[in-house]
Design a protein around this motif. Structure first.
Motif, mmCIF file in Angstrom:
data_model
loop_
_atom_site.group_PDB
_atom_site.id
_atom_site.type_symbol
_atom_site.label_atom_id
_atom_site.label_comp_id
_atom_site.label_asym_id
_atom_site.label_seq_id
_atom_site.Cartn_x
_atom_site.Cartn_y
_atom_site.Cartn_z
ATOM 1 N N LEU A 54 23.300 46.549 44.184
ATOM 2 C CA LEU A 54 24.552 47.036 43.621
ATOM 3 C C LEU A 54 25.275 45.968 42.814
ATOM 4 N N VAL A 91 24.281 55.485 50.404
ATOM 5 C CA VAL A 91 24.358 54.126 49.858
ATOM 6 C C VAL A 91 25.706 53.858 49.172
ATOM 7 N N ILE A 244 8.276 54.237 45.190
ATOM 8 C CA ILE A 244 9.661 54.048 45.612
ATOM 9 C C ILE A 244 10.293 52.840 44.930
ATOM 10 N N THR A 245 9.493 52.102 44.181
ATOM 11 C CA THR A 245 10.037 50.964 43.427
ATOM 12 C C THR A 245 9.059 50.648 42.293
ATOM 13 N N LEU A 246 9.582 50.140 41.176
ATOM 14 C CA LEU A 246 8.775 50.056 39.957
ATOM 15 C C LEU A 246 8.383 48.637 39.563
ATOM 16 N N SER A 249 9.285 47.785 34.572
ATOM 17 C CA SER A 249 8.850 49.105 34.111
ATOM 18 C C SER A 249 8.218 49.052 32.722
ATOM 19 N N GLU A 268 10.498 58.397 44.327
ATOM 20 C CA GLU A 268 11.160 58.865 45.529
ATOM 21 C C GLU A 268 12.288 57.894 45.888
ATOM 22 N N LEU A 269 13.469 58.464 46.091
ATOM 23 C CA LEU A 269 14.642 57.668 46.436
ATOM 24 C C LEU A 269 15.511 58.538 47.325
ATOM 25 N N THR A 272 19.252 59.621 46.530
ATOM 26 C CA THR A 272 19.674 60.484 45.425
ATOM 27 C C THR A 272 20.529 61.654 45.906
ATOM 28 N N LYS A 273 20.077 62.333 46.943
ATOM 29 C CA LYS A 273 20.829 63.519 47.384
ATOM 30 C C LYS A 273 22.247 63.188 47.837
ATOM 31 N N TYR A 275 23.943 60.582 47.012
ATOM 32 C CA TYR A 275 24.635 60.002 45.848
ATOM 33 C C TYR A 275 25.289 61.082 45.009
ATOM 34 N N PHE A 276 24.545 62.184 44.792
ATOM 35 C CA PHE A 276 25.068 63.255 43.945
ATOM 36 C C PHE A 276 25.646 64.413 44.757
ATOM 37 N N ASP B 253 10.669 54.588 28.800
ATOM 38 C CA ASP B 253 10.898 53.603 29.867
ATOM 39 C C ASP B 253 10.972 54.331 31.213
ATOM 40 N N VAL B 254 9.916 54.165 32.019
ATOM 41 C CA VAL B 254 9.893 54.865 33.311
ATOM 42 C C VAL B 254 10.992 54.372 34.249
ATOM 43 N N PHE B 258 14.234 56.295 37.731
ATOM 44 C CA PHE B 258 14.450 55.753 39.074
ATOM 45 C C PHE B 258 15.879 55.961 39.567
ATOM 46 N N PRO B 260 19.861 56.461 39.624
ATOM 47 C CA PRO B 260 19.947 57.124 40.916
ATOM 48 C C PRO B 260 19.238 58.481 40.984
ATOM 49 N N ARG B 262 15.909 59.789 40.855
ATOM 50 C CA ARG B 262 14.560 60.108 41.403
ATOM 51 C C ARG B 262 13.872 61.229 40.617
#
Lengths: 338, 338
Positions: A54, A91, A244-246, A249, A268-269, A272-273, A275-276, B253-254, B258, B260, B262
């Motif tokens: 963050l 988060v 789950i992490t790039l 990129s 996959e994160l 996200t759910k 967060y939004f 750009d992938v 990511f 937030p 997903r």
């Protein structure tokens, strides 16, 4: 005044943590306030505590928790004061490296009595991540699972351990392959249900060829950029890559998803759910399913290290172990002695 | 000796086509030999005929066909000599810009009597592409369709036209939005069932905001690189982007998939299954479903231009129109007069 651990000045190379008195968290209408019993640590925590997620100083962290409800908002129907619960939370809100924390009740499941608080704090984040990756981002169904072959890259890590177990013992995926780097993690993956374990210090393609298996699903739990070029070579046509992490990129060329294989790349994160604020209740439902799988011993504990006490030293020890990439299974800090 | 149209020297700037006598195609055990009645043209054809796809000279092209079975291999149970059929076939084999062609029978469906040969040649490739994109790469189900919002970029093209119709009239997707650039294509998209049509010469995000709709599914039927940065901004969290062509993949750009949101990025390419010989029969099944939707008028003709005669001029006219990006609906060449 309850205590919370905060990250400090992230501009220094290694941030110091501080244990600070804070106000009691406010309980919104949809919230629970929970007295924290145990915290499970995840890579997101060292990123948050040490400035990589963050990017702000003085934040609280820790998004895996078990505890006891001390307060319930007016909209909450499913939980009462005194209930033992588990969750990974949101988060955007304060983390659980604290004595008390507030959480949206829709993200929470009750702790089965068969599970200790330590165990209950170890799996919410990694299990929901693995569950969403398989059920949603790979769209595995009861029908497609038996004929599927899943490769879990870094099967010994937190998400990897949860994924291997869920894939084999819940989703019924026909062949589950994990990668691991050390004897202890290879054995760990086998114990969790992996049909085959590959050495992730060697190229994976030739090892898969030798086994005569071709994954149509790949879950990458470490930076994708280091594995992408291998994966697009060995994965089946129409295969799905979930990461789950790039990493960097710019090293991931989406052109390689195209002709002739028509591949899918999904992220996959689990944050996200929340967060939004979308489909939040689905995470509480998954946690209930996962908790009952642990309670009935279909899934087994993934705790490998336990420390007692909400102290800066205990937290730092866990964050160091995760950041060094040397953990297998989960590091749990008990805020209250079991 | 039957005639076939071949691409010629692709090293020249604009390749010439030639109409050449060839041997009758060989009928393998799983094959049909089909006397071609009509050919539907697609962008893959100008790429193949003009060197942009397979990069070789002297190949035949054309992968959308209706015709009559003249020979059936020993393993073929579902077709007999004389059956009227439709298919798009296999990009590895010779195309259908020819008087006779061989095709794996599992890729073929019978032509409903309600459909002309012209119409039957117009939709196999684009409909199977759209069907696979929605059913497989977006994993739309009966349950998820009503609450979904699909944006089809270039709704007036071949795949776009098929996608808008299938999404609305077969899959039951709640809200279908298309983009178009001209009055004629806007009206075309509306006629095909689009709930809203956006102007694709203007940024799409503000137009979606004005309509208060947020797509969770985006099908991009033109080079993705030109739209990617817009899509990742306006698409819903957990959304799925499916594209049939990428353009310059270094511009994609992938990392933007990511945090937030997903997101998922998938490629749709109907040639993958025949190319690898995997799940081939699924394409014949889809074609049967799609043909019956046309026969019962749930789907309507997407033919906009018809030419008569297997001539170099007719083929070039169609390839030019597609290459210029000015087509809406489908260009069909009748090898045999209807």
């Amino acid at each position: 005044m309850p205590l919370t651990i905060f990250s400090n000045d992230i501009s220094t190379e290694k941030q110091s943590l501080s244990l600070t008195e804070t106000d009691m968290p406010t309980c919104g209408d949809d919230d629970l306030v929970v007295k924290v019993h145990a915290i499970g640590l995840n890579p997101v925590d060292y990123k948050a505590a040490r400035g990589g997620l963050l990017g702000t100083s003085g934040i609280s962290f820790g998004w895996d928790c078990s505890g006891t409800v001390t307060q319930a908002g007016s909209n909450v129907k499913d939980f009462s004061v005194g209930d033992a619960v588990l969750f990974s939370g949101d988060v955007k809100r304060g983390g659980c490296a604290a004595e008390y924390v507030a959480v949206d009740a829709r993200l929470v499941a009750k702790k089965p009595t068969e599970l200790s608080f330590t165990e209950a704090a170890s799996f919410p984040l990694v299990s929901v991540t693995a569950y969403e990756a398989i059920a949603e981002q790979m769209a595995v169904t009861e029908k497609s699972a038996p004929s599927s072959t899943l490769l879990v890259i870094n099967g010994g890590g937190g998400v990897g351990s949860a994924a291997v177990q869920l894939a084999k013992h819940h989703f019924g995926i026909g062949t589950v392959i994990a990668t691991a780097g050390r004897a202890v993690t290879k054995e760990w993956c086998q114990r969790n249900g992996a049909d085959h374990v590959l050495d992730h210090h060697q190229p994976l393609g030739p090892q898969l060829e030798a086994l005569k298996v071709q994954p149509n699903l790949v879950l990458c739990t470490v930076d994708l950029d280091g594995y992408y070029d291998q994966i697009v070579e060995f994965i089946s046509p129409s295969g799905k890559i979930v990461s789950i992490t790039l990493g960097d990129s710019s090293k991931i060329d989406v052109g390689k998803l195209f002709f002739p294989k028509r591949l899918t790349l999904a992220i996959e994160l689990m944050f996200t759910k929340p967060y939004f604020g979308e489909n939040i209740a689905s995470q509480g439902e998954m946690l209930r399913t996962i908790a009952s799988l642990f309670a009935t011993k279909k899934l087994q504990s993934i705790v490998t290290v336990t420390k007692s006490g909400l102290t800066v030293d205990n937290l730092n020890e866990g964050l160091d172990a995760l950041q060094a990439g040397k953990m297998h299974g989960k590091f749990v800090v008990n805020v209250i002695e079991e």
